[in-house]
Design an enzyme around this catalytic site. Sequence first.
Site, short mmCIF file in Angstrom:
data_model
loop_
_atom_site.label_atom_id
_atom_site.label_comp_id
_atom_site.label_asym_id
_atom_site.label_seq_id
_atom_site.Cartn_x
_atom_site.Cartn_y
_atom_site.Cartn_z
N LEU A 51 -1.38 22.83 -2.99
CA LEU A 51 -2.76 23.29 -2.98
C LEU A 51 -2.95 24.31 -1.86
O LEU A 51 -2.42 24.13 -0.77
CB LEU A 51 -3.70 22.10 -2.76
N ASP A 91 -14.89 17.74 1.01
CA ASP A 91 -14.12 18.90 0.54
C ASP A 91 -12.79 18.40 0.01
O ASP A 91 -11.91 18.01 0.78
CB ASP A 91 -13.89 19.89 1.68
N LEU A 92 -12.63 18.40 -1.28
CA LEU A 92 -11.46 17.82 -1.94
C LEU A 92 -10.16 18.36 -1.36
O LEU A 92 -9.93 19.56 -1.33
CB LEU A 92 -11.52 18.10 -3.44
N ASP A 93 -9.29 17.44 -0.91
CA ASP A 93 -7.96 17.78 -0.41
C ASP A 93 -7.97 18.77 0.75
O ASP A 93 -7.01 19.51 0.96
CB ASP A 93 -7.07 18.31 -1.54
N GLU A 94 -9.07 18.81 1.50
CA GLU A 94 -9.14 19.72 2.64
C GLU A 94 -9.52 18.99 3.92
O GLU A 94 -9.95 19.60 4.89
CB GLU A 94 -10.14 20.85 2.35
#
Length: 294
Positions: free
Chosen positions: A194, A224-227
């Site tokens: 990602l 914040d998805l995957d952040e």
Amino acid sequence: MTSFVLTVTCKATRGIVAAISGFLADMGCNIVDSSQFDDLETGRFFMRVSFISEEGKSLKELVESLHHIAQKFDMEAELHDQSHRRKVLLMVSRFGHCLNDLLYRWRIGALPVDIVGVISNHFDYQKLVVNHDIPFHHIPVTKDNRPRAEAKIMEIVESTSTELVVLARYMQVLSDKMCEKMSGRIVNIHHSFLPSFKGANPYKQAYQRGVKLIGATAHYVTADLDEGPIIEQDTVRVTHAQSAEDYVSLGRDVEAQVLARAIHAHIHRRVFLNGNRTVVFSPSPGSYASERMG
């Protein structure tokens, strides 16, 4: 003799280390391991000290005596008995490599936690979990029942006094509300592609692009998805001679290792949130030792 760990976060200034070491000496404690970091950009100071109470001081006595130092430096200071096993709730969908790895490490004592349960939106690993004498909770998730499903998850979290939720390849997105409520208490694992390779089959996408390095990232979950703030990462090299299936297999191994190391760091209180980043100190001597070989 009881082992303790002290964690400290505050504004960076002179005299903090001297004050803490002096306090521990006065209380009859011997420092086993100490790490510190001054973030010159943010002006924040981070410290972790593991020590032994050689004169038998209790946690309560230590906390009370630390109070005046914490006030003087306006510290966020926490003292913990290292024999306390943190309560962990695992969540999984249909990829079981991380779950299997964590259960093995837990079984041999290499991951000293209390696993209070496993939640899944499928039944694939029910037998595995039950055979470990761990409660299994099947909570299906659909577009229509998502809020109710999440409410059930939070009921389990609260009823078991869960201290850490681990998304061991749980393939459902958590709501912003849950992420905010559990801030700093949910760890997720994903491949390191990602944002380059989003969506389905990231390893196949990586293979098609001729990637030479694949890996995994463990991080705290945020809205914040995957952040979220990163705790641990690792990589493995691949070559043009390997297939997309090889990428999946190698990625699976890296994901399991990275997630386990991230959990190890969290439960030993080695991770400090520093804005959108983390400070992760090295493990104390002996912290990776297991109770038995297998």
